[in-house]
Write a protein that holds these residues in place. Sequence first.
Motif, PDB file in Angstrom:
ATOM      1  N   ASP A 295      38.242 -54.015  15.314  1.00  0.00           N
ATOM      2  CA  ASP A 295      36.799 -53.791  15.405  1.00  0.00           C
ATOM      3  C   ASP A 295      36.550 -55.294  15.690  1.00  0.00           C
ATOM      4  O   ASP A 295      37.402 -56.325  15.763  1.00  0.00           O
ATOM      5  N   CYS A 296      35.278 -55.412  16.308  1.00  0.00           N
ATOM      6  CA  CYS A 296      34.792 -56.528  16.966  1.00  0.00           C
ATOM      7  C   CYS A 296      33.279 -56.659  16.967  1.00  0.00           C
ATOM      8  O   CYS A 296      32.709 -55.801  16.550  1.00  0.00           O
ATOM      9  N   THR A 298      31.763 -58.181  19.515  1.00  0.00           N
ATOM     10  CA  THR A 298      31.330 -58.641  20.749  1.00  0.00           C
ATOM     11  C   THR A 298      31.352 -57.411  21.425  1.00  0.00           C
ATOM     12  O   THR A 298      32.195 -56.513  21.407  1.00  0.00           O
ATOM     13  N   ARG A 318      32.930 -50.456  15.817  1.00  0.00           N
ATOM     14  CA  ARG A 318      31.622 -51.436  16.343  1.00  0.00           C
ATOM     15  C   ARG A 318      30.424 -51.188  15.610  1.00  0.00           C
ATOM     16  O   ARG A 318      30.429 -50.024  14.903  1.00  0.00           O
ATOM     17  N   LYS A 330      25.670 -58.224  17.316  1.00  0.00           N
ATOM     18  CA  LYS A 330      26.892 -57.698  17.164  1.00  0.00           C
ATOM     19  C   LYS A 330      26.924 -55.945  17.379  1.00  0.00           C
ATOM     20  O   LYS A 330      27.945 -55.537  17.275  1.00  0.00           O
ATOM     21  N   THR A 474      42.840 -61.758  12.720  1.00  0.00           N
ATOM     22  CA  THR A 474      42.014 -61.778  13.775  1.00  0.00           C
ATOM     23  C   THR A 474      42.759 -62.365  14.769  1.00  0.00           C
ATOM     24  O   THR A 474      43.547 -63.408  14.697  1.00  0.00           O
ATOM     25  N   THR A 476      43.094 -63.042  19.447  1.00  0.00           N
ATOM     26  CA  THR A 476      42.533 -62.797  20.952  1.00  0.00           C
ATOM     27  C   THR A 476      43.240 -61.933  21.902  1.00  0.00           C
ATOM     28  O   THR A 476      44.410 -62.232  21.755  1.00  0.00           O
ATOM     29  N   ILE A 484      38.803 -61.285  24.732  1.00  0.00           N
ATOM     30  CA  ILE A 484      37.718 -60.978  23.497  1.00  0.00           C
ATOM     31  C   ILE A 484      38.621 -61.262  22.279  1.00  0.00           C
ATOM     32  O   ILE A 484      39.689 -60.990  22.021  1.00  0.00           O
ATOM     33  N   GLU A 485      37.805 -61.584  21.205  1.00  0.00           N
ATOM     34  CA  GLU A 485      38.454 -61.869  19.745  1.00  0.00           C
ATOM     35  C   GLU A 485      38.016 -60.537  18.999  1.00  0.00           C
ATOM     36  O   GLU A 485      36.822 -60.028  19.083  1.00  0.00           O
ATOM     37  N   ILE A 486      39.176 -60.193  18.280  1.00  0.00           N
ATOM     38  CA  ILE A 486      38.845 -58.791  17.506  1.00  0.00           C
ATOM     39  C   ILE A 486      39.565 -58.998  16.245  1.00  0.00           C
ATOM     40  O   ILE A 486      40.584 -60.068  15.998  1.00  0.00           O
ATOM     41  N   ASP A 487      39.410 -58.140  15.456  1.00  0.00           N
ATOM     42  CA  ASP A 487      40.209 -57.961  14.224  1.00  0.00           C
ATOM     43  C   ASP A 487      41.280 -56.760  14.663  1.00  0.00           C
ATOM     44  O   ASP A 487      40.668 -55.622  14.654  1.00  0.00           O
TER      45      ASP A 487
END
Length: 738
Positions: A295-296, A298, A318, A330, A474, A476, A484-487
């Motif tokens: 999930d993110c 961005t 999202r 977001k 978390t 990258t 992109i940074e994501i979980d």
Amino acid sequence: MDEMVLRAQRFINSIYGNVPGITKVAEDGITGWSTMRALTRCLQHELGGTALSDNFGPTTMSTLQSTWPSVGPGTGAPANLVRIIQSGLYCKGYDGGGIDGIFNDHVAAAVQKLKSDAGVSGVYPGADVVPKVFKALLNMDAYVVVSGGNPVVRSIQQWMNARYVNRTGFFIVPCDGYFSRDVQKALMLAVQFELGMSDSEATGVFGPATQAGLKANTLSVGSSGPWVRLFSAAMVFNRRDGVTFTGTFDSQLSTQVRRFQTFVKLPVTGKGDFQTWASLLVSTGDATRKGSAFDCVTEITPARADALKAAGYRIAGRYLCNVPDTTLNKMIQPGELAVLAEKGLRVFPIYQTSGRSVDYFGYAQGVIDALAAIEWARRHGFRSGTRIYFAVDFDALDHQVTSNVIPHFRGIANTMNEHARGYKVGIYGPRNVCSRVSAMGLTSASFVSDMSSGYSGNLGYPMPADWAFDQIATITVGSGAGKIEIDNNIASGLDEGQSRFDPGTVAAGLDVDFDMSKKGALLQDVRNYLTSIGVPEAGGSDLFDKDNATLGCNTTTKAFDITLTHDKLISGLARRLKMRKALIQAPILWEIRKWNPADLAADKLVRSHYTGGPIGTNDCSTGLAQIFAATAIKARNHAIQKGIISGAILDPADETDLWAVWQKLQDPSYNITTVAYVHIWGAAEIGVARPGLATGDDNTRRILARYNGVNAAAEKYGHELLGLYKVFEKHNAPLRTS
């Protein structure tokens, strides 16, 4: 009430009631934290402390150790110190032998029983109270199996106490049969002790040294000893059926390990390997595990989608919308879902505008959130069958789940069932929150915030049975334009997300939430209008008579404030049904303003009819907007038959249905939503088109009149409320066009 607990409370108040830092406790004979904390402060006072605290911490422990390392029959301890022990014993349910300051045989027997129950009688033989036993005495922990407790869990708790209580940082844990936050921490300390860590090194943190130690201690069939006991304990704590507390890793345990590994999506080895240890000990498990979902906040551009696909991801979480009054964008962006579909990435939607404190949650807010989520999901083009995850993004304590979160999701579930049965309800939150809400049948899948490993709702709780996504770290992904940074999330396969989307639908000209900075101007216009038709600011019950029923007990300002309290719900409902919110606001404010003693008396007669009193009045107008249950049933039946909402058809002549709906009408959210359905039904009753965004004044007047009835008084009602409608519309219209 317990007489001896009452005496303990009187002892606290009489001896220490005037001591600075010790507040008198309620003398109710009920053991609770207030009494235990007061006893802790009394002890600190007896030890010469002046900065008293509820916490039996390191200073209290060290001072007690140096002053009274042992309190028993022959130690000569001060009488009040013994009285504190006796009081603590009574609060724990043991016989304290009176509260007389004498360490008699009853006290000795009770202390020995407590030690035995806690599993430390072998470590601390005899009747003397040593500091760690004293600490255990002055808290709310139980040392016997309590209701619902597991005897196997209790045997593990006793074993850990016996084996590790002499370590500096290990204190007696409860032996109540429940796996809890404190027991989870104790288990981690036990693992570190077995790894050979010193007392200063064993912090209970799942750090690099602990992880390295576990990697070097893989268990398999044939392994035995304390490591197997700790591993089997962790399996029991995680509620794995068929697991016993054992010191031998046999084929039966290996089989259960395989089942656990399958459940949490680990490589199925049947061994107590590092990743399995990690998943048993901390909510994140091995945080370096590779996930297939994420999930993110961005936007996922084509370049980012390519990077994510290359990294092995296939499902994206999202956000449906942004948080009001914030700058973080977001939400899903225009064209983003098409990009994801083209790149072969599936999507699950998340709804969160706040949800970061307990005050946000409640039934009414759940209704508001559901209406908003439905609108946003359709705006983005999510099809029927989509599961929307509603966020609980804070460390909700168990009692807060009961008081706020469960009602919140009941509001969500009821509204989704009524307005968008095709959408499913999921939950994002800590383990305990997800499990408890799911157990109520309010959600169908959990997105678990396991990354928050320190949350009390994660510590001491197993993975929810219906987990779909497990958020663990978390990270990258990608570089350059694809960065992109994501979980990182582990996917269970329960929810595969969506891959096909309809064109987004956005209706023009819908009403919006009211700008509360303009509240004063709206109130003044409402007051001026009502005064002009003979309804002043105030008209209390002393002015009420049969011929002056419009002058109710509530002031105009109060009626106005109550109406605006529900502005978000009214806005969401109006948007969902594509009608003017003023049509809902006008009768609500009017009926609150004119509420009077006759309404109260009518309510009492209906309650009496259904609860064993005189039989007679089975229905009356009730709730915020004064709606008859029969009218509510007819209106809702009409909306169901027209496909506007979903629900069961009820019988307005059946008293069982009448009583059920009449009670629901006491809930403001149910009452307010019913107002809108009454307007839709009423329009059909008088041959007027369903109220919409362009309904003219004459039809609006006729619909408002039908809300009150079909006689001359109703005609007057329609004229009066049309004026109030226009006042609201004067202030609503500029907001939706700005």
